[in-house]
Design an enzyme around this catalytic site. Structure first.
Site, PDB file in Angstrom:
ATOM      1  N   ARG B  54      17.517 -91.818  90.883  1.00 52.53           N
ATOM      2  CA  ARG B  54      17.906 -90.749  91.810  1.00 52.53           C
ATOM      3  C   ARG B  54      17.208 -90.884  93.167  1.00 52.53           C
ATOM      4  NH1 ARG B  54      17.449 -85.275  90.074  1.00 52.53           N
ATOM      5  NH2 ARG B  54      18.676 -85.724  88.236  1.00 52.53           N
ATOM      6  N   THR B  55      15.943 -91.214  93.152  1.00 56.04           N
ATOM      7  CA  THR B  55      15.252 -91.374  94.435  1.00 56.04           C
ATOM      8  C   THR B  55      15.785 -92.594  95.185  1.00 56.04           C
ATOM      9  OG1 THR B  55      13.285 -90.375  93.473  1.00 56.04           O
ATOM     10  CG2 THR B  55      12.988 -91.564  95.525  1.00 56.04           C
ATOM     11  N   LYS B  82       0.384-106.505  86.944  1.00 58.51           N
ATOM     12  CA  LYS B  82      -0.677-107.408  87.401  1.00 58.51           C
ATOM     13  C   LYS B  82      -1.078-107.172  88.852  1.00 58.51           C
ATOM     14  CE  LYS B  82      -1.076-111.689  86.279  1.00 58.51           C
ATOM     15  NZ  LYS B  82      -0.567-113.075  86.274  1.00 58.51           N
ATOM     16  N   ARG B 104       8.167 -97.268  95.805  1.00 56.07           N
ATOM     17  CA  ARG B 104       7.907 -96.445  94.629  1.00 56.07           C
ATOM     18  C   ARG B 104       7.019 -97.266  93.712  1.00 56.07           C
ATOM     19  NH1 ARG B 104      10.048 -91.508  92.914  1.00 56.07           N
ATOM     20  NH2 ARG B 104      10.159 -91.383  90.672  1.00 56.07           N
ATOM     21  N   HIS B 134       4.521 -87.621  96.797  1.00 54.91           N
ATOM     22  CA  HIS B 134       5.939 -87.924  96.932  1.00 54.91           C
ATOM     23  C   HIS B 134       6.426 -87.099  98.127  1.00 54.91           C
ATOM     24  CE1 HIS B 134       9.913 -89.064  96.146  1.00 54.91           C
ATOM     25  NE2 HIS B 134      10.134 -88.534  94.963  1.00 54.91           N
TER      26      HIS B 134
END
Ligand code: ZN
Lengths: 437, 316
Positions: B54-55, B82, B104, B134
């Site tokens: 959705r984002t 990592k 993100r 956010h």
């Protein structure tokens, strides 16, 4: 062997002296030495300098065997020499783990071969640092490395029965268990000191109680079995209080503080720069002040670097993915001077005690930490408290560059280091060819 | 400014500018020609180390309406754990000429780390970093509240907003706390004590453990997603007990003021923190939050990137 005349410096208590070194020992120490050998000795200018016993580190990660890309015994020894150290204690969390006589003898031999300082291996408490079964403590103690300090550092010896048995077992050879006090349950995935700041930064908190509860348990265990406990890298004011209480009760506990915990605070995590990610984490200013007071009043016995080299990859990433640890050997003295001497909290004699005499005593390194007098081994650090310098990560002797002090200026520096009567550092630079061994 | 990393970095004027610009963007989006040529020829990368469809599509829609070229780069499944891959990936994208990176990441601080590194010279927009922030979610929340309760202009002075649920792990909560305070709203955090971060009593908020006592006071309630796995870490005993005390159900709806709003950043756990009845009630603006998200993200991209290449930011 060449004779050396240290000229123009003062001892920790302020006496102006010349020191004549021959055959690895101090042969004369006086205002003006009288021996005719002084004429032919190599003169080392120590004007404006203090002449101190060579520093002894009880907590050094040299990474060899296993992670030679980040440090070797040899490169770590060079860093140690530059920092004024004549003895370091190699932590056991190598690959393979230093949990057998074979590995500790190998590390010890590598140190002797490098020949820049004594490298005394620390043995693991448990096999593979897994906290389950005791490592062969006796075999390591009886080995050529003559191990007296045992630690699972990096891991806490969490199981109380394992800790109890380890404390008891090492009494046979006057060993000591050096505990990395960290309750693993309370610090799962923890990233930084827990508090207002960790909450704001959204990082999993590392509560001080996770350290203090283990210290409290272990001093009680040490009391119960009448053995020796050494608390690695104390970081919280509460931890200092517990150790102070334990010492007042006569419990055989010693403790160390790192230079970075004397100087830096959690606020640096605001940058999310993993150069400041370290285990145990940087704490608050209140903790820093309590640590300084603890070191000054002797509650904390020694400064230990927890020198922890890491390859560039392990730090060039987001905080959460980065390795814990920072370099410490080359900057230790300057930081202790800045935080303890320049603040008038300690004298130079105190500094010599916390960085040399006391750690040598805890580790049983009888050759080190001696007061400077005729006959004693010439393990010497010459420091100039007014010769400032700026830390440059590209100039470190260490194989890794993970210093949090890059760009910082300090007012005092190590000028020269003598190991067994031979200079390893002169004019703040490593001496390339030393005694020719 | 060049990056949007945290709502804490915004000034009052900047926050209002974003909201005002978003209003313009919304107006255009509702018109016949939805697309603006503003960012033609600019490359925007959606760099997602963590799944959030959705984002991602919200940012993608925003960028496309501004005529930017969009590259979606999903690093999930690669060696995201990592860490070094953030650097490698960023340098790869840099080589491809990214003007902006929308990041993100599961690690708190990842966006700030990227912005302060030399791995990329583009603007960095934080699309959610771990349990930290956010910011565009908070901006779209503020936009939604302003639209409904302030006629679409000005700040949020005089309003009270409750944020309910897993505050401890919520990046949405952190971004909202900064922004709502900046805009003058009162914030009340409501959660069981285990899900209130240590030290939150020093935040500019009120804290309550009692949702029923708080609901009559608020103009908007933001329900946060609660993950069932939290039970395994002993944050609360059972999902049922959580819902009983902190779920927004039909009984609690009745406690709310007449014009108050129900909000949720999504995706919802229907039946856990919110019942279907509440989510679908007349007070709910949950779907509209999604719509507003595109406008707000258009505004952010526009303000950060419009202007000469590499000189973005003049507009904020
Ligand atoms: Zn340790």
């Amino acid at each position: 062997m060449t004779d050396y005349l240290i000229d123009g410096g003062v001892l920790a208590h302020g006496k102006n002296v010349q020191v004549l070194i021959s055959d690895g020992r101090i042969v004369e120490i006086d205002r003006i030495v009288s021996s005719p050998n002084a004429v032919n000795a190599v003169r080392v200018d120590a004007r404006n300098c203090l002449i101190l016993p060579g520093f002894v580190d009880l907590h050094t990660h040299l990474r060899e065997p296993g992670r030679e890309d980040s440090e070797t015994v040899e490169s770590g020894s060079r860093a140690a020499a530059k920092g004024g150290f004549t003895a370091v204690s190699a932590m056991a969390n190598t690959f393979p783990v230093a949990d057998t006589a074979g590995v500790v003898e190998q590390v010890y031999a590598l140190g002797q071969a490098a020949g820049l300082c004594d490298v005394f291996p620390i043995g693991a408490v448990t096999q593979g640092l897994a906290g389950q079964a005791l490592a062969e403590l006796g075999a390591m103690a009886d080995s050529k490395a003559r191990v007296r300090i045992f630690s699972d550092d990096g891991n806490c010896v969490f199981d109380p029965i394992v800790m109890r048995r380890a404390l008891e077992y090492v009494k046979k050879f006057n060993g000591v268990i050096a505990q990395h006090a960290q309750d693993p349950q309370l610090t799962k995935d923890a990233q930084m000191n827990e508090g207002f700041l960790s909450s704001r930064l959204g990082m999993k908190g590392w509560p001080s109680v996770a350290e203090e509860s283990i210290i409290a348990r272990d001093v009680l265990l040490a009391d119960h079995v009448k053995s020796r406990l050494h608390v690695c890298h104390v970081t919280t004011s509460g931890g200092v209080d517990i150790i102070r209480w334990a010492k007042a009760r006569g419990i055989q506990v010693s403790a160390e503080v790192t230079p970075h915990h004397l100087l830096l605070t959690e606020d640096l995590a605001t940058s999310y720069d993993p150069m400041y990610k370290v285990n145990p984490p940087l704490r608050t200013q209140k903790d820093v002040m309590a640590l300084r007071e603890g070191l000054a009043d002797g509650t904390i016995d020694v400064v230990a670097t927890d020198h922890a080299p890491h390859s560039a990859e392990s730090k060039e990433c987001e905080w959460q993915a980065a390795a814990f640890g920072m370099l410490g050997l080359e900057t230790a003295f300057s930081i202790v001077q800045a935080t303890m001497i320049d603040t008038k909290m300690m004298t130079w004699s105190d500094l010599a005690d916390r960085m040399s005499t006391a750690p040598a005593l805890i580790g049983g390194y009888s050759d080190h930490g001696q007061s400077l007098r005729v006959g004693s081994r010439a393990h010497i650090a010459i420091v100039n408290p007014t010769r400032g310098w700026q830390v440059d990560r590209d100039l470190v002797a260490s194989r890794s560059k993970n210093t949090p002090y890059h760009g910082m200026e300090f007012s005092g520096s190590v000028v020269a280091t003598f190991f067994r009567g031979v200079p390893t550092v002169l004019d703040s630079k490593l001496v390339r060819s030393n005694n020719g061994n | 400014m060049r990056h949007l990393l945290s709502t804490a970095d915004l000034s009052y004027a900047q926050a209002n500018k974003i909201l005002d610009t978003a209003k313009e963007m919304a107006r255009i989006s509702e018109g016949p020609v939805k697309k603006l040529p503003t960012l033609r020829g600019r490359t925007i990368v959606n760099l997602f180390f963590e799944d959030s469809t959705r984002t991602r599509i919200s940012f993608e829609a925003a960028a496309k309406r501004l005529s930017a070229d969009v590259i979606n780069f999903s690093a999930k499944g690669s060696s995201a754990s990592k860490g070094e891959s953030l650097k490698d990936t960023a340098q790869t994208l840099q080589a491809m000429g990214a003007d902006a990176v929308i990041l993100r990441h599961s690690a708190s601080g990842a966006a700030q780390r990227l912005a302060s590194s030399h791995w990329t010279t583009g603007s960095v927009i934080n699309a959610g970093d771990g349990t930290h922030e956010h910011p565009t979610q908070a901006l779209l929340d503020a936009f939604t509240i302003r639209k409904h309760l302030r006629g679409g202009t000005g700040d949020l002075r005089g309003l009270t907003v409750a944020i309910v649920g897993d505050i401890l792990h919520s990046r949405v909560a952190r971004s909202n706390i900064h922004l709502l305070n900046l805009l003058g709203a009162q914030v009340i955090l409501v959660a069981p004590p285990t899900l209130i971060p240590l030290g939150a009593e020093k935040w500019p908020v009120q804290i309550s453990y009692d949702l029923d006592a708080v609901l009559p006071l608020v103009d908007a309630v933001m329900m946060l997603r609660v993950q069932q796995e939290r039970m395994n870490d002993f944050f609360f005993p059972t999902a049922r007990e959580y819902s009983h005390y902190y779920g927004l159900n039909s009984d609690r709806l009745k406690l709310m003021k007449p014009n108050s709003l129900i909000m949720h950043p999504g995706p919802m756990n229907r039946g856990l923190e919110i019942t279907a009845e509440s989510a679908d009630s007349a007070r709910s603006v949950i779907l509209e939050q999604v719509t507003n998200g595109v406008s707000v993200r258009m505004a952010v991209l526009y303000l950060l990137l419009a202007g000469a290449p590499n000189e973005g930011g003049d507009l904020i």
